[in-house]
Design a protein around this motif. Structure first.
Motif, PDB file in Angstrom:
ATOM      1  N   CYS A  29     -26.947  10.927   3.058  1.00  0.00           N
ATOM      2  CA  CYS A  29     -27.405  11.803   4.128  1.00  0.00           C
ATOM      3  C   CYS A  29     -28.523  11.066   4.854  1.00  0.00           C
ATOM      4  O   CYS A  29     -29.113  10.123   4.330  1.00  0.00           O
ATOM      5  CB  CYS A  29     -27.913  13.126   3.569  1.00  0.00           C
ATOM      6  N   ASP A  30     -28.799  11.481   6.076  1.00  0.00           N
ATOM      7  CA  ASP A  30     -29.902  10.920   6.855  1.00  0.00           C
ATOM      8  C   ASP A  30     -30.563  12.076   7.580  1.00  0.00           C
ATOM      9  O   ASP A  30     -30.045  12.572   8.569  1.00  0.00           O
ATOM     10  CB  ASP A  30     -29.381   9.873   7.837  1.00  0.00           C
ATOM     11  N   TRP A  54     -25.554  12.657   9.038  1.00  0.00           N
ATOM     12  CA  TRP A  54     -26.817  12.712   9.780  1.00  0.00           C
ATOM     13  C   TRP A  54     -27.181  14.158  10.095  1.00  0.00           C
ATOM     14  O   TRP A  54     -26.351  14.918  10.596  1.00  0.00           O
ATOM     15  CB  TRP A  54     -26.691  11.894  11.061  1.00  0.00           C
ATOM     16  N   ASN A  82     -22.449   9.791  11.466  1.00  0.00           N
ATOM     17  CA  ASN A  82     -23.173   8.796  12.244  1.00  0.00           C
ATOM     18  C   ASN A  82     -22.994   7.432  11.590  1.00  0.00           C
ATOM     19  O   ASN A  82     -23.182   7.302  10.382  1.00  0.00           O
ATOM     20  CB  ASN A  82     -24.662   9.163  12.311  1.00  0.00           C
ATOM     21  N   GLN A 134     -24.155   3.627  10.935  1.00  0.00           N
ATOM     22  CA  GLN A 134     -25.407   2.879  10.892  1.00  0.00           C
ATOM     23  C   GLN A 134     -25.184   1.537  10.212  1.00  0.00           C
ATOM     24  O   GLN A 134     -24.312   1.406   9.359  1.00  0.00           O
ATOM     25  CB  GLN A 134     -26.480   3.665  10.129  1.00  0.00           C
ATOM     26  N   GLY A 186     -32.781  13.533  10.074  1.00  0.00           N
ATOM     27  CA  GLY A 186     -33.308  13.023  11.328  1.00  0.00           C
ATOM     28  C   GLY A 186     -34.823  12.964  11.338  1.00  0.00           C
ATOM     29  O   GLY A 186     -35.491  13.859  10.827  1.00  0.00           O
ATOM     30  N   SER A 210     -28.042   1.814  14.991  1.00  0.00           N
ATOM     31  CA  SER A 210     -27.058   2.872  15.178  1.00  0.00           C
ATOM     32  C   SER A 210     -26.742   2.913  16.668  1.00  0.00           C
ATOM     33  O   SER A 210     -27.637   3.165  17.484  1.00  0.00           O
ATOM     34  CB  SER A 210     -27.594   4.220  14.699  1.00  0.00           C
TER      35      SER A 210
END
Length: 182
Positions: free
Chosen positions: A99-100, A130, A141, A143, A102, A157
């Motif tokens: 997971c990223d 994301w 997303n 990356q 934000g 990205s």
């Protein structure tokens, strides 16, 4: 070997701060944190992150409060690689390991640690789950992380690029334009 960290970042892009309590044990990471931001609107986020072996995301739980209300997220990656968002299947995320969150420098840590990119040469492409803030909407997303030298990694990205400075444990010290550890 287990290491514990309490880290605070000034998050320039959101006009706020993030504090995380992080436990790295072998190839797993657990963290809980609080985020406050003022851009694009004032918000508070509380989160808990848990990874499986090889720093692969197991679960991210987050709550975001804004003047407009509260948003909650329960993002899970099952052992078979399938993801759910608040209990609903999210096949567009299948194949993602991480997971990223934000505007959070914490979630750059997992892919770096998995491949020791803060220490050794390499470039890796990832699909991420994301999480947009402050509404906690999840999107796929792409990356790329590239080793640049001792404790330096390039994050990319799309057309966005940033050269991150990390500590020996793979935690962000400086993320130009986004955040700086206090």
């Amino acid at each position: 070997m287990s290491t514990s960290h309490a880290v605070t970042w000034a998050v320039e892009e959101s006009g706020g701060y993030e504090t995380a309590w992080i436990e790295i044990d072998g190839t797993t990471l657990r963290a809980r944190g609080r985020v406050v931001g003022t851009v694009p609107e004032p918000y508070w986020i509380s989160y808990e992150l848990d990874t499986a072996e090889d720093f692969v995301t197991r679960r991210l739980r987050a709550t975001s409060d804004t003047a407009g209300g509260t948003a909650e997220l329960d993002l899970r990656r099952e052992p078979d690689g399938r993801w759910t968002v608040n209990g609903q299947p999210a096949p567009e995320l299948d194949g993602a390991l991480d997971c990223d969150l934000g505007l959070s420098p914490l979630t750059n840590t997992m892919p770096v640690l998995r491949h020791a990119l803060q220490h050794r040469p390499g470039e890796r492409d990832f699909l991420m789950a994301w999480v947009h803030v402050p509404d906690l909407v999840v999107r796929p997303n792409r990356q790329t992380y590239t080793h640049l030298g001792a404790e330096r990694v390039r994050y990319a990205s799309g057309t966005y690029r940033a050269d991150l400075t990390l500590d020996a444990d793979g935690l962000v010290v400086a993320y130009p334009g986004l955040a700086r550890r206090m």
